[in-house]
Design a protein around this motif. Structure first.
Motif, PDB file in Angstrom:
ATOM      1  N   CYS A   1      -0.255   5.185  -9.627  1.00 30.98           N
ATOM      2  CA  CYS A   1      -1.226   6.288  -9.478  1.00 30.98           C
ATOM      3  C   CYS A   1      -0.614   7.660  -9.747  1.00 30.98           C
ATOM      4  O   CYS A   1      -1.204   8.470 -10.454  1.00 30.98           O
ATOM      5  N   HIS A   2       0.553   7.934  -9.160  1.00 30.32           N
ATOM      6  CA  HIS A   2       1.206   9.233  -9.371  1.00 30.32           C
ATOM      7  C   HIS A   2       2.693   9.049  -9.621  1.00 30.32           C
ATOM      8  O   HIS A   2       3.502   9.900  -9.252  1.00 30.32           O
ATOM      9  N   ASN A   3       3.050   7.891 -10.222  1.00 31.32           N
ATOM     10  CA  ASN A   3       4.452   7.588 -10.548  1.00 31.32           C
ATOM     11  C   ASN A   3       5.373   7.637  -9.332  1.00 31.32           C
ATOM     12  O   ASN A   3       6.484   8.163  -9.406  1.00 31.32           O
TER      13      ASN A   3
ATOM     14  N   GLY B   1       8.481  11.063  -7.108  1.00 33.20           N
ATOM     15  CA  GLY B   1       7.035  11.249  -7.020  1.00 33.20           C
ATOM     16  C   GLY B   1       6.624  11.801  -5.659  1.00 33.20           C
ATOM     17  O   GLY B   1       7.472  12.122  -4.821  1.00 33.20           O
ATOM     18  N   PRO B   2       5.303  11.901  -5.456  1.00 30.89           N
ATOM     19  CA  PRO B   2       4.798  12.483  -4.195  1.00 30.89           C
ATOM     20  C   PRO B   2       5.323  11.803  -2.931  1.00 30.89           C
ATOM     21  O   PRO B   2       5.613  12.501  -1.945  1.00 30.89           O
ATOM     22  N   PRO B   3       5.485  10.458  -2.902  1.00 30.79           N
ATOM     23  CA  PRO B   3       6.009   9.863  -1.659  1.00 30.79           C
ATOM     24  C   PRO B   3       7.416  10.351  -1.321  1.00 30.79           C
ATOM     25  O   PRO B   3       7.741  10.536  -0.138  1.00 30.79           O
TER      26      PRO B   3
ATOM     27  N   THR C   1       0.830  -1.201   0.000  1.00 31.48           N
ATOM     28  CA  THR C   1       0.000   0.000   0.000  1.00 31.48           C
ATOM     29  C   THR C   1       0.865   1.251   0.000  1.00 31.48           C
ATOM     30  O   THR C   1       1.661   1.470   0.914  1.00 31.48           O
ATOM     31  N   CYS C   2       0.706   2.044  -1.041  1.00 31.97           N
ATOM     32  CA  CYS C   2       1.499   3.274  -1.177  1.00 31.97           C
ATOM     33  C   CYS C   2       1.150   4.238  -0.042  1.00 31.97           C
ATOM     34  O   CYS C   2      -0.031   4.486   0.222  1.00 31.97           O
ATOM     35  N   PRO C   3       2.171   4.788   0.631  1.00 23.88           N
ATOM     36  CA  PRO C   3       1.887   5.690   1.749  1.00 23.88           C
ATOM     37  C   PRO C   3       1.349   7.057   1.303  1.00 23.88           C
ATOM     38  O   PRO C   3       0.907   7.832   2.139  1.00 23.88           O
ATOM     39  N   HIS C   4       1.366   7.315  -0.011  1.00 29.72           N
ATOM     40  CA  HIS C   4       0.843   8.600  -0.490  1.00 29.72           C
ATOM     41  C   HIS C   4      -0.680   8.623  -0.371  1.00 29.72           C
ATOM     42  O   HIS C   4      -1.221   9.291   0.499  1.00 29.72           O
ATOM     43  N   LEU C   5      -1.377   7.870  -1.241  1.00 26.88           N
ATOM     44  CA  LEU C   5      -2.838   7.853  -1.171  1.00 26.88           C
ATOM     45  C   LEU C   5      -3.417   6.443  -1.172  1.00 26.88           C
ATOM     46  O   LEU C   5      -4.600   6.254  -1.437  1.00 26.88           O
ATOM     47  N   GLY C   6      -2.579   5.452  -0.921  1.00 24.14           N
ATOM     48  CA  GLY C   6      -3.097   4.102  -0.717  1.00 24.14           C
ATOM     49  C   GLY C   6      -3.241   3.223  -1.939  1.00 24.14           C
ATOM     50  O   GLY C   6      -3.850   2.154  -1.844  1.00 24.14           O
ATOM     51  N   CYS C   7      -2.713   3.616  -3.086  1.00 19.93           N
ATOM     52  CA  CYS C   7      -2.759   2.718  -4.255  1.00 19.93           C
ATOM     53  C   CYS C   7      -1.826   1.527  -4.016  1.00 19.93           C
ATOM     54  O   CYS C   7      -1.007   1.554  -3.105  1.00 19.93           O
ATOM     55  N   GLN C   8      -1.942   0.513  -4.861  1.00 19.58           N
ATOM     56  CA  GLN C   8      -1.109  -0.678  -4.722  1.00 19.58           C
ATOM     57  C   GLN C   8       0.187  -0.514  -5.518  1.00 19.58           C
ATOM     58  O   GLN C   8       0.150  -0.204  -6.718  1.00 19.58           O
TER      59      GLN C   8
HETATM   60  S1  FES Z   1      -0.845   6.854  -4.384  1.00 19.03           S
HETATM   61 FE1  FES Z   1       1.164   6.154  -4.826  1.00 19.03          FE
HETATM   62  S2  FES Z   1       2.144   7.869  -5.645  1.00 19.03           S
HETATM   63 FE2  FES Z   1       0.183   8.572  -5.161  1.00 19.03          FE
END
Ligand code: FES
Length: 169
Positions: free
Chosen positions: A120-122, A134-136, A99-106
């Motif tokens: 989701c946001h590279n 990227g955002p993370p 789970t991506c710590p940015h917005l929770g995508c896989q």
């Molecule tokens: S949810 Fe993973 S980079 Fe935004």
């Protein structure tokens, strides 16, 4: 005479309803703020560590260098277990939250690049789960890691075994 009595009853009724409404309003506010305070307190000062145990992931011969599998913990969490090399040590493997710590995508493992990628946001994480782009990376949000060990050729992972939201008495 009777008009005064009715007016007095109306006034009493209005006063009663006003007090009841005010009491209900303050009671609701106290309940709402109390709930928020309790949740914040539990988040800031967790009473105890989540119960964890060692679980079987795969036989080591089933994972070749550059390959990864998705492991689902008993608590429901999805974890990417990747084989980074085949040198014979435990560092060949890594287990990171999917789970991506940015917005929770896989996120998923890209073996040829030796990195985890969030579409989701590279978002890009290195093979240790450290955010690199990227955002993370901008927010310094890394992937959570899980302990691994090898027992008699079995790759084992230490994971939480209880749900966050369900608590039985
Ligand atoms: S949810 Fe993973 S980079 Fe935004």
């Amino acid at each position: 005479m009777s008009a005064d009595t009715n007016g007095g009853d109306g006034h009493d009724r209005r006063t009663f309803f006003t007090r009841m409404t005010t009491g209900f309003m303050f009671g609701s506010l106290a309940l709402g703020y109390g709930t928020v305070a309790a949740m914040a307190g539990r988040f800031l000062y967790p009473a105890r560590k989540r119960r964890a145990s060692w679980q079987f992931v795969a036989r080591v011969e089933e994972l070749s260098a550059g390959q990864s599998i998705t492991y689902r913990a008993p608590s429901g969490e999805k974890i990417a277990v990747a084989c980074r090399a085949k040198s014979g040590g435990i560092d060949d493997y890594i287990a990171l939250s999917s789970t991506c710590p940015h917005l929770g995508c896989q996120v998923h493992w890209q073996g040829h690049e030796k990195r985890f990628f969030c579409p989701c946001h590279n978002g890009i994480f290195d093979s240790d789960g450290i955010a690199k782009a990227g955002p993370p990376a901008e927010a310094k949000q890394n992937l959570s890691a899980y302990p691994l060990r090898v027992d008699s050729g079995s790759l084992m992972i230490e994971v939480p075994v209880e749900f966050l939201s369900v608590k039985k008495a």
